[in-house]
Design a protein around this motif. Structure first.
Motif, PDB file in Angstrom:
ATOM      1  N   VAL A 177      -1.298  -8.863   5.086  1.00  0.00           N
ATOM      2  CA  VAL A 177      -2.607  -8.209   5.145  1.00  0.00           C
ATOM      3  C   VAL A 177      -2.728  -7.241   3.980  1.00  0.00           C
ATOM      4  N   VAL A 178      -3.892  -7.221   3.342  1.00  0.00           N
ATOM      5  CA  VAL A 178      -4.163  -6.299   2.235  1.00  0.00           C
ATOM      6  C   VAL A 178      -5.081  -5.199   2.735  1.00  0.00           C
ATOM      7  N   SER A 179      -4.724  -3.958   2.429  1.00  0.00           N
ATOM      8  CA  SER A 179      -5.536  -2.813   2.799  1.00  0.00           C
ATOM      9  C   SER A 179      -5.549  -1.833   1.636  1.00  0.00           C
ATOM     10  N   SER A 180      -6.158  -0.654   1.863  1.00  0.00           N
ATOM     11  CA  SER A 180      -6.191   0.371   0.813  1.00  0.00           C
ATOM     12  C   SER A 180      -6.474   1.722   1.445  1.00  0.00           C
ATOM     13  N   SER A 181      -5.749   2.749   0.981  1.00  0.00           N
ATOM     14  CA  SER A 181      -6.021   4.112   1.433  1.00  0.00           C
ATOM     15  C   SER A 181      -6.795   4.898   0.394  1.00  0.00           C
ATOM     16  N   GLN A 182      -6.744   4.438  -0.868  1.00  0.00           N
ATOM     17  CA  GLN A 182      -7.451   5.070  -1.978  1.00  0.00           C
ATOM     18  C   GLN A 182      -7.903   3.975  -2.939  1.00  0.00           C
TER      19      GLN A 182
END
Length: 276
Positions: A177-182
């Motif tokens: 899974v690909v996510s992002s916090s910034q």
């Protein structure tokens, strides 16, 4: 008194300030509700780093974006060899910094930025210098595929490269899974993982449902939490795209947004939240 609410808080940009401190006011507020609510940090950080912050307030832990969490017993998911091989193949085409984590170790191939270096004051990763392991090449990471829980790719001034990597990942059969916090990072998480998945497991283990669950976050990797809690709260410093996905918006992390929201919504209920 048995807690009747669950409260999940992202760390960076949510619970702590730029100096990695939890304010005295927020700590006091959490202590005030410690009999009424069970508190957890829910972060992209590795477990060892999350524990440093969690221990300050007696909170449970969701770390590595939900890939490792406490729900009676510690639950751990790893990226796995197939996912790591896909990630390494793409990274060999793009000269960006990437870091991979166990529950306490950091594997890296390039330079180690100051914000990842061991420091009791920094606390982004591990405070132990022996937990930082430089591997000779990206393919060498595959030797640690049984240990690696999650990873992050960081591009301070190379947004085009970051976008290209995202496009390549999107074209692959899903193995992670690909996510992002910034906006400057891509977070790599095991399949069937995420903060929301961990929260649902904790809700089941505690018998506390979504109607009595509060979540606080400021980044894209917090949005999935908003779907498993009736009290889905974006911080005032969150981007508009994150705020619009939440049910509520509170003050910024620098304004004790968590504390003020809890003070406004918990006292009157005396353990029973009114949905009217």
């Amino acid at each position: 008194m048995t807690p009747k609410q669950l409260v999940f808080m992202d760390i960076d940009g949510t619970l702590v300030d730029e100096q990695q401190h939890i304010s005295a006011f927020t700590k006091q507020t959490i202590r005030q509700f410690s009999d009424q609510a069970r508190f957890y940090v829910a972060t992209g950080r590795m477990y060892a780093s999350a524990k440093i912050i969690a221990d300050e307030i007696g909170a449970g832990i969701i770390a590595s974006n939900g890939s490792i969490f406490d729900a009676g017993t510690r639950q751990i998911k790893t990226l796995g060899a197939a996912a790591l091989k896909q990630i390494v193949t793409v990274l060999q085409q793009h000269p960006l910094n990437a870091f991979f984590f166990t529950d306490h170790q950091v594997f890296y191939t390039g330079a180690l930025p100051s914000y990842f270096q061991h420091s009791d004051h920094n606390r982004i990763a591990s405070p132990n210098p022996h937990d930082y392991i430089k591997v000779p090449s990206l393919p060498a990471l595959l030797d640690h595929s049984a240990e690696i829980i999650n990873g992050i790719i960081i591009a301070e001034d190379q947004v085009a490269e970051l976008n290209a990597i995202n496009q390549q990942f999107a074209a692959m059969p899903a193995a992670f899974v690909v996510s992002s916090s910034q906006p400057n990072n891509i977070e790599l998480i095991p399949q069937h993982s995420g903060k929301a998945s961990a929260i649902k497991a904790i809700q089941t283990a505690t018998g506390i449902d979504r109607h009595h669950t509060f979540v606080f976050g400021d980044g894209d990797n917090d949005v999935d939490m908003f779907g498993v809690a009736d009290y889905a709260v974006a911080m005032g410093n969150a981007t508009p795209a994150v705020q619009v996905r939440a049910q509520y918006v509170t003050g910024t992390n620098e304004q004790d947004g968590i504390a003020h929201f809890l003070l406004a919504h918990l006292p009157a209920e005396k353990g029973s939240i009114n949905h009217g």
